[in-house]
Design an enzyme around this catalytic site. Structure first.
Site: not given
Ligand code: GCU
Length: 581
Positions: A165, A405, A457, A493
């Site tokens: 990303d 990740e 998230y 994160e």
């Protein structure tokens, strides 16, 4: 790998500036003999990505050709001469005066060539072919055909098709140097430090070329000390231990540094010297605590990107100074080099300013079905070795991150990461090693990593808009991971996109209020957990991504600052929270 420096015994010249350049969409450069010199030339700035420097080539990822010419500086005759690239993304092929020097694969890490026998006394023509095309067998991967079940679908539809990303910027991203040393010279220095009571232990190892048994002197100065150790190299290597009574230790609030000067002599005459900053500190794990100099530490900070308009991923000193100013203003003490090794000056400033760094390899978006798996694994090993070789002497680097990740559900992923973990520990037994996961309890590598690093998230990609459910899930999962592993845990994160200037009360997704509430609410949960050793908000600043339905204007808006470094509401709220400690 040592960073170029100039002193009385070695000289370095930075070739940054305006180079000649040409895109090669038809891949004609080889046939047209461009390695001997470009027939078509356009100006380009080096260092900087090429993507934003032209009006119509943002999404062009290569091949393209660079050229510059330089004169052999006077006095460099009869010296060993090197050509060093700080970072070229992704594949670089290099010629000097039409002769092949070699190639290097992978951005964000330096590589160099001995050009002693090819450099000419007058004009020299340096040509570099760069190819940034995304491919499944490159790290980081892209352009993956099909969508295996273990794949993170959200990237399959973006353009350029990166499996990560951030925008796949290409080009010569950091300075290109030529430097000269004597034929007998210092090629590498390794410093490790320890503490016993009030005494600092500085262990130094130097590796040389040329005469195998040159004399060597290690001088450590600073804080009122002038200590030295002399020895003779044996087979191009020498080591020494310097004890520093009453040492001034390195720590975030007191980033004390000493200067280590290494002098290499032949027949009593100094032929080479190199100096670097040394910080005396230790980093250890005790139960679920991270100890720096024997004291527990808690990391507050960010993931960020080397990213800015026009220069793309290019090295820009003013941006480094600005981002440190922002990180200090907001009260953070650390960052992770997401998702690739940052420039050497960024780490030098971390040493000087007292920031703790989790150094991360370029291994992001890894997948484990066969398409190129063996090659990706080999590249991960190479990049890990190169990163440790480059960054091992920074006191600010407190941990190595093997990957970000990885899609590591397939059982064979565990052995690949265990091999990487073993490589890191073998090369550097002094630092903890982590792997940043989004799999949580399904992350097999958490079984051997020293620190659990988790990206979460809830409230954004899942439980969207439902903060209460999100926080409940976060708290429960952290407790489960603690029961499973009883290791220090870093939330590496968390955050939310916020469009600067968009407000809502009550908060709603994409508003500055929702981002601030998400970040501060997560922190409130983290501070309840004794086994959590840090909180890294994603991200310091908005940054460029590929185009995709979840990226308005091809930007990730999770920055607490905008891309041009203006604070959002979350920045002010974080500053208030982190000033409380
Ligand atoms: C992931 C990933 C980041 C990405 C972030 C996001 O956690 O590590 O690189 O930018 O999610 O989706 O914003």
């Amino acid at each position: 790998m040592l960073y170029p420096q100039s002193n009385a015994h070695r000289q370095s010249i930075d070739l940054s500036g305006l180079w000649d350049f040409v895109f090669d969409p038809g891949n004609q450069g080889y046939n047209l003999g461009w390695e001997k010199g470009l027939s078509e030339k356009h100006p380009i700035a080096v260092p900087a990505s090429w993507n934003d420097q032209f009006e119509d080539r943002r999404d062009y990822l290569g091949p393209a050709w660079y050229q510059t010419v330089f004169v052999l500086p006077w006095g460099w005759e009869n010296h060993r001469i090197w050509l060093r690239f700080g970072s070229v993304n992704y594949l670089a092929e290099v010629w000097l005066n039409g002769s092949w020097l070699g190639q290097h694969e992978g951005g964000h890490l330096p590589f160099e060539f001995d050009i002693t026998n090819l450099i000419q006394s007058q004009w020299n023509c340096l040509v570099v072919r760069v190819d940034g095309t995304l491919a499944p067998n490159r790290i980081p991967p892209g352009n993956i055909t099909g969508s295996p079940e273990d794949f993170f679908e959200s990237h399959a539809g973006n353009f350029p098709q990166a499996q990560f990303d951030f925008f796949p910027y290409c080009g010569i991203h950091r300075p290109v140097w030529i430097y000269a040393t004597a034929s007998t010279a210092i090629r590498d220095i390794t410093v490790t430090t320890g503490i016993e009571g009030e005494t600092g232990h500085v262990h130094v190892r130097a590796e040389t070329v040329g005469t195998p048994n040159a004399q060597i002197c290690f001088r450590l100065s600073g804080h009122g000390e002038n200590l030295s150790a002399r020895t003779i190299c044996e087979n191009h290597a020498a080591e020494a231990q310097i004890l520093v009574p009453g040492a001034a230790f390195w720590a975030p609030n007191s980033p004390n540094l000493y200067t280590l000067q290494v002098e290499l002599s032949e027949n009593g005459e100094i032929v080479d010297a190199y100096s670097l900053q040394v910080g005396i500190r230790t980093i250890k794990i005790e139960g679920t605590r991270l100890l720096l100099n024997g004291q527990p530490i808690y990391l507050t900070g960010f993931g960020r990107h080397e990213d800015f308009p026009i220069i793309g991923r290019g090295y820009l000193p003013a941006l480094i100074v600005k981002d440190y100013a922002l990180m200090r203003w907001i009260g953070s003490n650390s960052f992770r080099t997401t998702h690739y090794p940052y420039s050497e000056p960024m780490l030098d400033l971390a040493d000087r300013l007292g920031f703790m760094v989790i150094a991360e390899t370029p291994a992001v978006g890894l997948f484990f079905h066969e398409d190129g798996l063996a090659r990706r694994t080999t590249l991960c090993q190479q990049y890990l070795r190169d990163m440790i070789a480059r960054d091992k002497n920074h006191p600010s680097v407190i941990m190595w991150s093997l990957a970000n990740e990885p899609h590591s559900k397939p059982p064979h992923a565990r052995s690949i990461f265990h091999d990487l973990y073993t490589t890191a520990k073998t090369l550097d037994p002094t630092r903890p090693v982590t792997l940043v996961s989004f799999l949580g309890t399904a992350e097999e590598s958490f079984g051997f990593c020293d620190v659990l690093s988790l990206n979460r998230y809830f409230g954004w990609y899942s439980q969207s808009g439902d903060m209460e459910s999100a926080l409940k899930l976060l708290s429960e999962e952290l407790d489960v991971l603690h029961q499973l592993y009883s290791k220090p845990l870093l939330l590496t994160e968390f955050g939310a996109d916020a469009i600067a200037g968009h407000h809502a009360q009550p908060p709603e997704m994409f508003s500055e209020e929702y981002q601030a509430e998400m970040v501060l609410s997560y922190i409130a949960i983290l501070r309840q957990k004794s086994f959590v050793v840090g909180e890294h908000v994603w991200n310091l600043c908005d940054f460029k991504t590929s185009q995709g339905v979840t990226r308005a204007s091809a930007l990730n808006h999770k920055g607490v600052f905008t891309r041009d470094r203006r604070p959002k509401l979350a920045a002010h709220r974080l500053r208030e929270r982190w000033k409380q400690r």
